[in-house]
Design an enzyme around this catalytic site. Structure first.
Site: not given
Ligand SMILES: NC(=O)c1ccc[n+]([C@@H]2O[C@H](COP(=O)([O-])OP(=O)(O)OC[C@H]3O[C@@H](n4cnc5c(N)ncnc54)[C@H](OP(=O)(O)O)[C@@H]3O)[C@@H](O)[C@H]2O)c1
Ligand SMILES: *[C@@H]1O[C@H](CO)[C@@H](O)[C@H](O)[C@H]1NC(C)=O
Length: 336
Positions: A204, A219
């Site tokens: 990401s 995350y």
């Protein structure tokens, strides 16, 4: 009078070396900052300028691809795009694999196989060990050339670290980090034996392009693991097995829209199908290293954000995530 002036001049002369020292230190810090800034910009510009050369025929790695998390979002679109390119699919998911298997086979002349596996299970438990064994057996029976580690979760959303439910973040770490590692461990030995393979790990931009991602701390930390895991595998298996980490910014999937509510498809937020069309041609292309940002809008965003000083970024990002946290809590309260 003349004596006082003389004393003042002497004091000034004594201060001069100190001032020069100050000036030099500031100039040195400025130069360091400029160099760090220039190197970040250079990395971003390199990413921006890289275009996919001719995409490979992915069947050169082998006839089968393993895709995790294919029932929704990016993973589903990537699975369909791989099938369009003639790869048979081994789909790994918690449940509901029938619909995606039917969708693939009704559109493309490829085979599908399914392994129902909850990637949040701990292999140290009997159910976890059983799920890992099922995956292992399925993988060993096939000539797997491509692995796409897509499955990921972002629960519980925008919360302070101390507010997060332990069970929930443990689950996130298991899926994003352990699950991805276990699936790779199941697939890689076959690739090593055959001397060919391509691995795509979904990282990401939240951990690679920007200095922080407050309120999504665990995350983004799991995604940094994915990037680092990929870089080291890239170096470790540089002959024959092409490992890559893709680091997208926002893609309009329920993962994103469910939490922030503002990320509809736009110039900088592709639909999962648009993302997959850009992403799949990059699989196996190790140009410029293991990190890859396939969507052009994302590469432009990457460059723009590289020019923002870290402290300003942190401030803006925290404000936006606090807004998401408030709207999440309001939604939860209205459901009660
Ligand atoms: N969307 C973005 O903006 C964005 C940005 C950067 C990176 N990413 C990454 O891209 C990947 C895909 O995200 P997405 O946006 O497509 O999200 P998504 O639509 O929620 O897809 C995630 C998939 O993972 C599956 N999954 C969740 N828990 C699982 C488990 N325990 N075992 C097996 N499969 C499980 C989900 O299955 P269920 O549907 O059954 O839960 C779902 O199919 C993720 O790794 C994410 O971190 C996304
Ligand atoms: C990237 O995303 C934009 C939308 O955000 C989309 O229009 C474009 O087709 C995508 N693909 C590529 C190759 O950049």
């Amino acid at each position: 009078m003349a004596g006082a002036l003389h004393q003042h001049q002497q004091e000034l002369a004594q201060d001069q070396p100190a001032m020069a020292w100050w000036f030099l230190s500031l100039a040195f810090l400025g130069a360091l900052y400029a160099a760090a800034f220039a190197s970040r910009l250079l990395v971003s510009l390199t990413l921006l300028c890289l275009h996919p050369p001719k995409p490979k025929d992915l069947r050169c790695y082998g006839p089968w691809a393993v895709v995790t998390g294919p029932t929704s979002g990016i993973d589903r679109s990537v699975a369909l795009e791989l099938a369009r390119r003639g790869l048979n699919l081994l789909l790994v998911e918690v449940a509901n694999l029938q619909e995606i298997s039917d969708a693939v086979r009704s559109r493309y002349a490829v085979k599908t196989a399914a392994v129902v596996s909850d990637l949040s299970l701990d292999v140290a438990t009997p159910q976890g060990a059983e799920a890992a064994r099922r995956l292992q057996d399925a993988v060993e029976a096939l000539d797997v050339g491509v692995l796409v580690n897509n499955a990921g979760v972002v629960t519980p959303g925008a919360v302070f670290f101390h507010e997060a439910d332990v069970e929930e973040w443990m689950r996130m770490i298991r899926v994003n980090l352990w699950g991805l590692t276990e699936v790779t461990a199941a697939v890689l030995p076959g690739m090593v034996r055959r001397g060919r393979g391509a691995v795509l790990n979904m990282g990401s931009a939240s951990s690679e392009a920007i200095p922080s991602f407050p309120l999504y701390t665990i995350y983004t930390a799991t995604k940094r693991y994915v990037a680092q895991f990929s870089s080291s595998l890239y170096a470790e298996y540089s002959k024959g097995i092409d490992v890559q980490c893709q680091a997208p910014f926002f893609v309009a999937t329920t993962m994103v829209t469910g939490f922030s509510g503002i990320w509809r498809p736009s110039a900088f937020v592709p639909t999962p199908d648009a993302y997959a069309r850009a992403a799949v041609p990059w699989i196996g292309l190790g140009r410029g290293g293991p990190l890859c940002v396939p969507n052009l809008s994302h590469r432009i965003l990457w460059c723009l954000l590289a020019a923002v000083p870290g402290s300003i970024h942190d401030w803006v990002c925290l404000r936006e995530h606090l807004r998401q946290r408030r709207s999440m809590f309001r939604k939860a309260a209205s459901l009660r």
